[in-house]
Design an enzyme around this catalytic site. Sequence first.
Site, mmCIF file in Angstrom:
data_model
loop_
_atom_site.group_PDB
_atom_site.id
_atom_site.type_symbol
_atom_site.label_atom_id
_atom_site.label_comp_id
_atom_site.label_asym_id
_atom_site.label_seq_id
_atom_site.Cartn_x
_atom_site.Cartn_y
_atom_site.Cartn_z
ATOM 1 N N CYS A 198 14.952 9.171 -9.317
ATOM 2 C CA CYS A 198 13.941 9.683 -8.387
ATOM 3 C C CYS A 198 12.990 8.580 -7.940
ATOM 4 O O CYS A 198 11.987 8.848 -7.287
ATOM 5 C CB CYS A 198 13.153 10.835 -9.012
ATOM 6 S SG CYS A 198 12.166 10.360 -10.452
ATOM 7 N N HIS B 34 1.939 1.335 -1.989
ATOM 8 C CA HIS B 34 1.575 2.523 -1.223
ATOM 9 C C HIS B 34 2.041 2.410 0.222
ATOM 10 O O HIS B 34 2.541 3.375 0.812
ATOM 11 C CB HIS B 34 0.057 2.724 -1.251
ATOM 12 C CG HIS B 34 -0.459 3.234 -2.557
ATOM 13 N ND1 HIS B 34 -1.698 2.906 -3.050
ATOM 14 C CD2 HIS B 34 0.101 4.044 -3.480
ATOM 15 C CE1 HIS B 34 -1.877 3.498 -4.220
ATOM 16 N NE2 HIS B 34 -0.804 4.190 -4.499
#
Length: 556
Positions: free
Chosen positions: A486, A186
């Site tokens: 992606c 994250h």
Amino acid sequence: METTLRGVGVSHGVAIGEVRHMGTAVLEPPAKQIPAEEAEREQGRARKAVEAVAADLTARGNLAGGEAQAVLEAQAMMAQDPELMVDVDRRIAVGSTAERGVYDAFAAYRELLAGAGEYLAGRVADLDDVRNRIVARLLRVPMPGVPDSDEPYVLVARDLAPADTALLDPTLVLGFVTEEGGPTSHSAILARALGVPAVVALPGAGELAEGTMIAVDGSTGEIFVNPSHEKKAELGAAAAARRAALAASTGPGATADGHKVPLLANVGGPADVAAAVEAGAEGVGLFRTEFLFLDDSKNAPTEEKQVEAYRQVLEAFPEGRVVVRVLDAGADKPLEFLTPADEPNPALGVRGLRTLLDHPDVLRTQLTALAKAAHGLPVYLEVMAPMVADRADAKAFADACREAGLRAKFGAMVEIPSAALRARSILQEVEFLSLGTNDLAQYTFAADRQVGAVSRLQDPWQPALLDLVALSAEAARAEGKSCGVCGEAAADPLLACVLTGLGVTSLSMGSASIPYVRAALAKYTMAQCERAAAAARAADSAQEARQAAQAVLSGE
């Protein structure tokens, strides 16, 4: 004396400044017994603190927007976990203070997560941050977090909680360095979104003394401690050269000889659209729709709410391509109304498309909302399913799209090695592939993307991962269809050239990385990219693969 350390570079740029350490964690509250008549009052204090922390995390998410919002809302849900609160109340009822009850309940849950396999163990840092915030509020001491400073600095921490990373002020935090984390953690993803240079997985980062001057190269992962004047000048010149190259590179993505490589943006919701447009994104290669479902873990968003959110993104790219990923729930994104609570290993269980096929009403509502949102717009809508394992999965998803009346291209994400190995079979049912390199690496190497100890196996330069990318691209070319990337691999300018050489037809990344990738592609011909790709695949390690590709492209 100048010394050099090496971690994992996860966000481009150079930062030079003094070290400031993250605020220390909350101390363990004393094990003090309270009289029985005070239990109800203490339970009320605990509940108020939990609600206040959850509200603060949600508010931070609303301010940050995009991917950060989804991460912080997940943390807010963690704070309000009903089972945790039952345990807190139970501990207070038998004599614990509110702060001690919270501390012990979270400790028990932490132990449960840490022993539940590496995937769930990756949520421990987020859980610790929630606990620290609640206990700090109850003790009335300052929250742990980013230090107060009037002067710019380089932030150093064991790890950065999403609540801290999401609201970093780039005018004060020049860059950051963490001991834990990996290229797809994250912290890394949010650093790229902020455009802040960052290095993670640096052993001994916490030993850097407060006030030490360091230079952080977020591209190479190098940390120069007490850099010389010559080193500062060298890094400054390199940074200036990068800025000049970025300014000179505009327009659609293409190699030096004109081979087109559309550069798309990864977005987590409408809040990310402005940055994507400003960066010159040619569309959206990954529209994560989870942000809509995290507002209420017990109920799916209404069709009307979904239509409104989707249309905001679609309207921003008239005549452009927008690739929407349907809900990817499960594993580290649990939702009460969808995902099982007792799976022994959620990462290998019912997640992604598997979850949606078990709840066809949720999938049908989302697909119908997308059809309505795109109605009357000139946008090129494409919709893809996460965690496709085989042709049967791809067919089930395509059938669901057709039944919902969706006029769009249907695609499959390649995140499981079986999908790469059988890509041509899957392409009999769908019209495009999109490689999610973060999860593909995780499942290829059995290496949790949140665990710093296995970060070398999460490196997208791993030759085995490049082999799977090549297999997928070759299958798409043979079928006359497209195959994009992606995952965060597309954000590495050098690796973007290699991916292009492997046959990938589009690249999607965080908006801040688009100018870097555009400039890198413009320097090399397609033939050079193909030679670099071949050299990287011939290597035996991620480091050797990067060096081999660099040697080819630099003409060595």
